[in-house]
Design a protein around this motif. Sequence first.
Motif, PDB file in Angstrom:
ATOM      1  N   MET A 102       0.871  -1.175   0.000  1.00  0.00           N
ATOM      2  CA  MET A 102       0.000   0.000   0.000  1.00  0.00           C
ATOM      3  C   MET A 102       0.906   1.222   0.000  1.00  0.00           C
ATOM      4  O   MET A 102       1.777   1.341   0.881  1.00  0.00           O
ATOM      5  CB  MET A 102      -0.888   0.041   1.248  1.00  0.00           C
ATOM      6  CG  MET A 102      -1.429  -1.314   1.672  1.00  0.00           C
ATOM      7  SD  MET A 102      -2.541  -1.967   0.461  1.00  0.00           S
ATOM      8  CE  MET A 102      -4.060  -1.803   1.310  1.00  0.00           C
ATOM      9  N   SER A 123       1.306   5.477  -0.022  1.00  0.00           N
ATOM     10  CA  SER A 123       0.573   6.692   0.360  1.00  0.00           C
ATOM     11  C   SER A 123       0.939   7.853  -0.565  1.00  0.00           C
ATOM     12  O   SER A 123       1.897   7.766  -1.336  1.00  0.00           O
ATOM     13  CB  SER A 123       0.928   7.061   1.804  1.00  0.00           C
ATOM     14  OG  SER A 123       2.160   7.770   1.817  1.00  0.00           O
ATOM     15  N   SER A 143       5.230   3.490   2.296  1.00  0.00           N
ATOM     16  CA  SER A 143       4.545   2.262   1.900  1.00  0.00           C
ATOM     17  C   SER A 143       4.595   1.231   3.017  1.00  0.00           C
ATOM     18  O   SER A 143       5.447   1.290   3.904  1.00  0.00           O
ATOM     19  CB  SER A 143       5.171   1.694   0.630  1.00  0.00           C
ATOM     20  OG  SER A 143       6.456   1.202   0.898  1.00  0.00           O
ATOM     21  N   TYR A 146      -2.497   4.879  -3.288  1.00  0.00           N
ATOM     22  CA  TYR A 146      -3.490   5.841  -2.815  1.00  0.00           C
ATOM     23  C   TYR A 146      -2.858   7.214  -2.942  1.00  0.00           C
ATOM     24  O   TYR A 146      -2.050   7.611  -2.097  1.00  0.00           O
ATOM     25  CB  TYR A 146      -3.872   5.542  -1.360  1.00  0.00           C
ATOM     26  CG  TYR A 146      -4.524   4.193  -1.189  1.00  0.00           C
ATOM     27  CD1 TYR A 146      -5.871   4.008  -1.489  1.00  0.00           C
ATOM     28  CD2 TYR A 146      -3.792   3.099  -0.749  1.00  0.00           C
ATOM     29  CE1 TYR A 146      -6.470   2.772  -1.362  1.00  0.00           C
ATOM     30  CE2 TYR A 146      -4.386   1.851  -0.610  1.00  0.00           C
ATOM     31  CZ  TYR A 146      -5.718   1.698  -0.921  1.00  0.00           C
ATOM     32  OH  TYR A 146      -6.297   0.465  -0.791  1.00  0.00           O
ATOM     33  N   TYR A 161      -8.256   4.477  -6.452  1.00  0.00           N
ATOM     34  CA  TYR A 161      -6.825   4.173  -6.290  1.00  0.00           C
ATOM     35  C   TYR A 161      -6.216   3.737  -7.618  1.00  0.00           C
ATOM     36  O   TYR A 161      -6.926   3.503  -8.598  1.00  0.00           O
ATOM     37  CB  TYR A 161      -6.621   3.098  -5.209  1.00  0.00           C
ATOM     38  CG  TYR A 161      -7.224   1.739  -5.529  1.00  0.00           C
ATOM     39  CD1 TYR A 161      -6.554   0.816  -6.333  1.00  0.00           C
ATOM     40  CD2 TYR A 161      -8.464   1.364  -5.025  1.00  0.00           C
ATOM     41  CE1 TYR A 161      -7.108  -0.427  -6.633  1.00  0.00           C
ATOM     42  CE2 TYR A 161      -9.035   0.128  -5.320  1.00  0.00           C
ATOM     43  CZ  TYR A 161      -8.343  -0.761  -6.124  1.00  0.00           C
ATOM     44  OH  TYR A 161      -8.889  -1.981  -6.429  1.00  0.00           O
ATOM     45  N   ARG A 179      -5.955   9.740   2.789  1.00  0.00           N
ATOM     46  CA  ARG A 179      -5.274   8.573   2.192  1.00  0.00           C
ATOM     47  C   ARG A 179      -3.987   8.265   2.953  1.00  0.00           C
ATOM     48  O   ARG A 179      -3.641   7.119   3.193  1.00  0.00           O
ATOM     49  CB  ARG A 179      -4.970   8.831   0.711  1.00  0.00           C
ATOM     50  CG  ARG A 179      -6.187   8.715  -0.190  1.00  0.00           C
ATOM     51  CD  ARG A 179      -5.824   8.867  -1.654  1.00  0.00           C
ATOM     52  NE  ARG A 179      -5.914  10.258  -2.073  1.00  0.00           N
ATOM     53  CZ  ARG A 179      -7.024  10.815  -2.548  1.00  0.00           C
ATOM     54  NH1 ARG A 179      -8.119  10.101  -2.701  1.00  0.00           N
ATOM     55  NH2 ARG A 179      -7.046  12.081  -2.889  1.00  0.00           N
ATOM     56  N   VAL A 184      -3.155   4.657   4.880  1.00  0.00           N
ATOM     57  CA  VAL A 184      -1.952   3.826   4.755  1.00  0.00           C
ATOM     58  C   VAL A 184      -1.299   3.666   6.140  1.00  0.00           C
ATOM     59  O   VAL A 184      -0.769   2.598   6.475  1.00  0.00           O
ATOM     60  CB  VAL A 184      -0.983   4.400   3.694  1.00  0.00           C
ATOM     61  CG1 VAL A 184       0.335   3.643   3.680  1.00  0.00           C
ATOM     62  CG2 VAL A 184      -1.640   4.351   2.309  1.00  0.00           C
ATOM     63  N   CYS A 241      -2.989   0.951   7.874  1.00  0.00           N
ATOM     64  CA  CYS A 241      -2.632  -0.360   7.297  1.00  0.00           C
ATOM     65  C   CYS A 241      -1.316  -0.897   7.866  1.00  0.00           C
ATOM     66  O   CYS A 241      -0.975  -2.058   7.634  1.00  0.00           O
ATOM     67  CB  CYS A 241      -2.536  -0.285   5.769  1.00  0.00           C
ATOM     68  SG  CYS A 241      -4.122  -0.043   4.988  1.00  0.00           S
TER      69      CYS A 241
END
Length: 393
Positions: A68, A70, A75, A192, A201, A340, A344, A347
């Motif tokens: 993922m 950002s 990430s 994102y 996305y 966003r 992240v 996450c």
Amino acid sequence: MTYDVFVVGGGPSGATAAEDLARAGKRVAMLDRAGRIKPCGGAIPPRAIADFKIPADQIVAKIETARMISPTGRSVDIHIENGYVGMVDREHFDEFLRVRAVQAGADRLTGTYLRIERDVDGTHVVWRDKVSGNEVRSRAKLVIGADGARSDVARDEVPGGDTIPYVIAYHEIIKAPAANKDYDPKRCDVIYDGRISPDFYGWVFPHGDQASVGMGTGVDGVNLKQATADLRASSGLTGCETIRKEGAPIPLRPLDRWDNGRDVVLAGDAAGVVAPSSGEGIYYAMLGGRVAATAAQACLASGKAKDLKLARKLFMKDNKTVFKVLRSMQDAYYKSDERRERFVSLCHDTDVQKLTFEAYMNKKLVAARPLAHIKIGIKNVAHLLGWVKPSWT
Ligand SMILES: Cc1cc2nc3c(=O)[nH]c(=O)nc-3n(C[C@H](O)[C@H](O)[C@H](O)COP(=O)(O)OP(=O)(O)OC[C@H]3O[C@@H](n4cnc5c(N)ncnc54)[C@H](O)[C@@H]3O)c2cc1C
């Protein structure tokens, strides 16, 4: 001759419905206009592979990590425990499903749906045969509309069928580079970043020799090709050969009704069924085809049109909560780069990773340790109310 069920569309939803009905001994037709590969990232969860018996040779890549990324380029790599996300090539996958439906006993018809007509002899699907160019009238007791996003059957037959909201998704199929510091053939990247998509996305999905690079948006005026070019540049994929460029709508909200109260029921994208947040539609389309086939069989057995409602009821019983959670996640976190960035950050939490991946992989909302739920709840509120910095994990 009269078909028990005439299925319009031979994508994942229509082919699944046709196969299930044929296996149940029904006389079933499956009409597809053919000639176009469905634009699609092709990611499917293990639950789809298991429930719909997808053979190993359809899986062109097994993804073990999701990265993922950002807006500021931070990430997090989420390693997929006990399994993988499968990648299918729709060019071969859809054909495999259609052939399987035919092997089960469905009649395959190639042409374009035009309209449904009713008279004293019953219900007829009128379609244009691709080879002869002639209009054909096929009589059927029931019709399943599985003709995808912006479905003509939904528009003609089901209230609200022409007003489903959409995002437009665009992707480029490229020749995959050799593994390098930016590209890993076993990793999906999910980007994102408002510069790539202001409300959805971007993605890089490896497919063996090829990869799908794309983005989606519901915002008018966004230059999808430029956004994808920017994504390719930031992912180190500009120099790769482009094989195809294509786009298509992804529906955003399941219809309140999937049947016309008489002789038509919808399935898959035609019913507006794609998971919010992820845009995942293949598994839900196949499930939609399956529940439409179940509802059609119930209706054929009872003679009662109200049994067509069973399709939506069965689907929602198992998926309503997941769709609700995913919808609130999209509403909360996809609206600005600040949000966003916060998404992240969330996450990074291993409990968030476990819960979201379990929901994606196995379509189950599992109960984690109660303390984990409380912790996630607090982190969520802290981010949404701005109590913590966007980068706080
Ligand atoms: C760019 C993009 C990326 C995506 N990535 C993913 C992903 O990675 N994973 C995922 O799960 N989902 C993804 N989706 C969503 C997924 O592709 C769809 O949800 C899924 O294909 C829906 O299946 P379906 O059978 O309902 O419709 P479709 O796959 O659209 O099939 C409809 C069929 O009906 C036929 N048809 C249409 N109109 C007519 C007509 N008038 N007459 C005869 N036949 C007709 C078409 O030829 C087609 O074969 C993506 C979508 C897009 C646009």
